[in-house]
Design a protein around this motif. Structure first.
Motif, short mmCIF file in Angstrom:
data_model
loop_
_atom_site.label_atom_id
_atom_site.label_comp_id
_atom_site.label_asym_id
_atom_site.label_seq_id
_atom_site.Cartn_x
_atom_site.Cartn_y
_atom_site.Cartn_z
N VAL A 72 0.84 -1.21 0.00
CA VAL A 72 0.00 0.00 0.00
C VAL A 72 0.88 1.25 0.00
N ASN A 73 2.12 1.10 0.43
CA ASN A 73 3.10 2.19 0.37
C ASN A 73 4.24 1.76 -0.53
N PRO A 74 4.03 1.82 -1.86
CA PRO A 74 4.99 1.22 -2.79
C PRO A 74 6.34 1.92 -2.78
N LEU A 75 7.39 1.10 -2.84
CA LEU A 75 8.75 1.60 -2.96
C LEU A 75 9.57 0.53 -3.67
N PRO A 76 10.62 0.93 -4.40
CA PRO A 76 11.46 -0.06 -5.07
C PRO A 76 12.20 -0.91 -4.05
N VAL A 77 11.97 -2.20 -4.06
CA VAL A 77 12.53 -3.05 -3.02
C VAL A 77 12.75 -4.46 -3.55
N LEU A 78 13.77 -5.13 -3.02
CA LEU A 78 14.02 -6.55 -3.26
C LEU A 78 13.95 -7.23 -1.90
N THR A 79 13.10 -8.25 -1.79
CA THR A 79 12.86 -8.84 -0.48
C THR A 79 12.98 -10.37 -0.51
N VAL A 80 13.17 -10.92 0.69
CA VAL A 80 13.08 -12.37 0.89
C VAL A 80 12.21 -12.61 2.13
N HIS A 81 11.47 -13.69 2.13
CA HIS A 81 10.70 -14.05 3.33
C HIS A 81 10.16 -15.46 3.17
N VAL A 82 9.80 -16.04 4.32
CA VAL A 82 9.17 -17.35 4.33
C VAL A 82 7.67 -17.14 4.48
N THR A 133 0.97 -22.58 2.58
CA THR A 133 1.47 -23.15 3.84
C THR A 133 1.60 -24.67 3.77
N ALA A 134 0.88 -25.31 2.84
CA ALA A 134 0.98 -26.77 2.69
C ALA A 134 2.16 -27.10 1.78
N LEU A 135 3.34 -27.15 2.35
CA LEU A 135 4.57 -27.38 1.59
C LEU A 135 5.39 -28.48 2.26
N THR A 136 6.05 -29.27 1.44
CA THR A 136 6.84 -30.39 1.93
C THR A 136 8.29 -29.99 2.19
N HIS A 137 8.82 -29.09 1.37
CA HIS A 137 10.23 -28.73 1.42
C HIS A 137 10.44 -27.39 2.12
N PRO A 138 11.64 -27.14 2.62
CA PRO A 138 11.96 -25.78 3.06
C PRO A 138 11.85 -24.83 1.88
N SER A 139 11.40 -23.60 2.13
CA SER A 139 11.13 -22.69 1.02
C SER A 139 11.20 -21.25 1.47
N PHE A 140 11.29 -20.35 0.50
CA PHE A 140 11.13 -18.92 0.75
C PHE A 140 10.86 -18.21 -0.56
N PHE A 141 10.38 -16.99 -0.46
CA PHE A 141 10.08 -16.13 -1.61
C PHE A 141 11.22 -15.15 -1.84
N VAL A 142 11.52 -14.89 -3.11
CA VAL A 142 12.38 -13.78 -3.52
C VAL A 142 11.51 -12.88 -4.38
N GLU A 143 11.41 -11.59 -4.01
CA GLU A 143 10.42 -10.73 -4.64
C GLU A 143 11.01 -9.41 -5.11
N ILE A 144 10.38 -8.87 -6.17
CA ILE A 144 10.66 -7.51 -6.64
C ILE A 144 9.42 -6.66 -6.36
N GLY A 145 9.61 -5.50 -5.73
CA GLY A 145 8.48 -4.62 -5.46
C GLY A 145 8.81 -3.18 -5.86
N SER A 146 7.72 -2.38 -6.00
CA SER A 146 6.39 -2.76 -5.52
C SER A 146 5.30 -2.40 -6.54
N THR A 147 5.71 -1.93 -7.75
CA THR A 147 4.74 -1.56 -8.78
C THR A 147 5.14 -2.22 -10.10
N GLU A 148 4.27 -2.04 -11.11
CA GLU A 148 4.56 -2.63 -12.42
C GLU A 148 5.90 -2.16 -12.97
N LYS A 149 6.27 -0.92 -12.67
CA LYS A 149 7.55 -0.40 -13.15
C LYS A 149 8.70 -1.27 -12.66
#
Length: 438
Positions: A72-82, A133-149
């Protein structure tokens, strides 16, 4: 390590990252295929947050979801999270379910994102949130944010791709994090500057409010964590008391940011042995590792409490810096007051006590007015005395500050010098063998 990369066809950032990963792996000019690592690509039609059981038929050691980030507060960001939900499942997954995290690879990817981060972007963890949440393996997300640009930005896509392919863990210590905002600023800084590698992270106050014993236990188990970090400044006193009570009940150590930073080279087992010994010195003592070796029988070394206190008054930062050269762990109370006992190895004990005494005496002599009388160090301190100032007719105010800083003042034609309103005190410390110290 076999890594499965999963993206959604409808996710432009995920397609962007995948395109660059495939190009890097196919490029003859760059060696992006790390030894012992292989990749498979998998694509789904729907949103990744609803991709329950997506890895059920995948033969891999790790799942990495490559995706977009929206805010909701877009900013150029690269993130990781589970992924996971501490409470209700508002964005996919099941309520109160946490999947298996991969703190070592997540930290390594975060650090790689920081190395390759394009100008104008920031890098951070995100707290645990959304499905699947129904996952068998360890995992995480790598993301680009936060708008179409940003989702379509080839520079960001390349940075994320390089981070995924170059991430290599470096002796991490797996932790959970509790408190702070959605972008987990303290946990991010810790992970970028120390061995602290976070799995599940809960923000305050919303996520913290639903953390009970069961969810904190799940955070620990699914992160493989050996300790917890609490962002104390982001938590209320009531929250701190409740959370520390649960962690103590679960027998999970709590580490401060400075303790994590000082873990140094030690294995967690060695560090835990240090903490156990520190508890016999003072319950709740904090441990700060210096040049302590991995091997050797641990022992306690005590210095004169007055000597240590006077050294800390004279130059505590200098003392801490010089301890870095010694095979020692220094201890402090929960409120960060230095304790007069240290931890070392038995074989270093006699020399260490001599080295600590020498270091303290050197600092005090450099910073204070001192004299030596056989085995006694005498510290003389001259300080501004408000009582004497009042007797000279000086009222509290600017003149006090001038006199305290060594400047004379004039009142009604009289010159009052600092010596006229000062008191001298002496501290006498017995230090065996002092006459031998240079």
């Amino acid at each position: 390590m076999r890594i499965a990369l999963i993206n959604s066809r409808q996710d432009r950032a995920g397609v962007n990252i995948r395109h660059h990963i495939e190009e890097l792996l196919a490029s003859p000019s760059g060696n992006w295929q790390l030894p012992g690592r292989s990749y498979t690509f998998h694509e789904v039609d729907g949103r990744l947050i609803h991709a329950e059981n997506v890895d059920a038929d995948i033969d891999a050691d790790l799942i990495v979801f490559i995706s977009r980030h929206a805010s909701v507060n877009p900013l150029p960001v690269l993130t990781v999270h589970v992924t996971g939900n501490f409470g209700e499942a508002e964005l996919g997954g099941s309520p109160r379910v946490l999947p298996l995290a991969a703190p070592a690879m997540m930290q390594a990817t975060l650090r790689a994102l920081a190395r390759h981060c394009p100008e104008g972007y920031r890098v951070s963890y995100e707290v645990t949130h959304h499905g699947p949440t129904a996952l068998t393996h360890p995992s995480f997300f790598v993301e680009i944010g936060s708008t179409e640009k940003e989702w379509d930005d080839p520079v960001a896509g390349l940075a994320a791709a390089m981070a995924v392919l170059s991430a290599q863990p470096a002796n991490p210590v797996p932790l959970i994090g509790i408190g702070g905002t959605h972008y987990a600023p303290r946990e991010t800084d810790i992970a970028l500057t120390s061995r602290g590698a976070f799995g599940h992270i809960a923000s305050s106050p919303r996520q913290v409010a639903v953390l009970d014993r069961e969810m904190i236990k799940a955070m620990i188990l699914e992160s493989g964590a050996v300790a917890a970090y609490l962002d104390r400044k982001a938590l209320s006193r009531g929250e701190l008391d409740r959370l520390t009570g649960i962690l103590d009940e679960l027998r999970i150590p709590r580490l401060s940011e400075s303790e994590i930073a000082s873990l140094g080279h030690l294995s967690w087992e060695r560090y835990q042995a240090v903490r156990d010994l520190a508890e016999t010195v003072s319950p709740g003592a904090r441990c700060y590792i210096h040049n302590l070796p991995e091997q050797g029988t641990l022992a306690r070394a005590r210095v004169n409490p007055v000597l240590l206190a006077e050294t800390a008054k004279a130059d505590e930062p200098g003392l801490i810096k010089d301890l870095g050269k010694l095979p020692v762990v220094h201890l402090s109370s929960p409120n960060n007051s230095l304790l007069p006992e240290f931890i070392t190895c038995e074989e270093h004990l006699p020399q260490l006590i001599n080295d600590l005494n020498t270091l303290c005496v050197k600092i005090i002599r450099n910073k204070e007015i001192t004299a030596t009388e056989k085995d006694h160090l005498i510290i003389s301190k001259v300080r501004f005395d408000p009582g004497k100032a009042r007797n000279e007719g000086i009222l509290p105010g600017p003149f006090y500050k001038q006199l305290a800083s060594g400047q004379a003042v004039e009142i009604n034609g009289r010159v009052i010098t600092p010596e006229m309103v000062s008191s001298c005190s002496e501290t006498k410390i017995h230090i065996p063998g002092l006459e031998k110290f240079s």
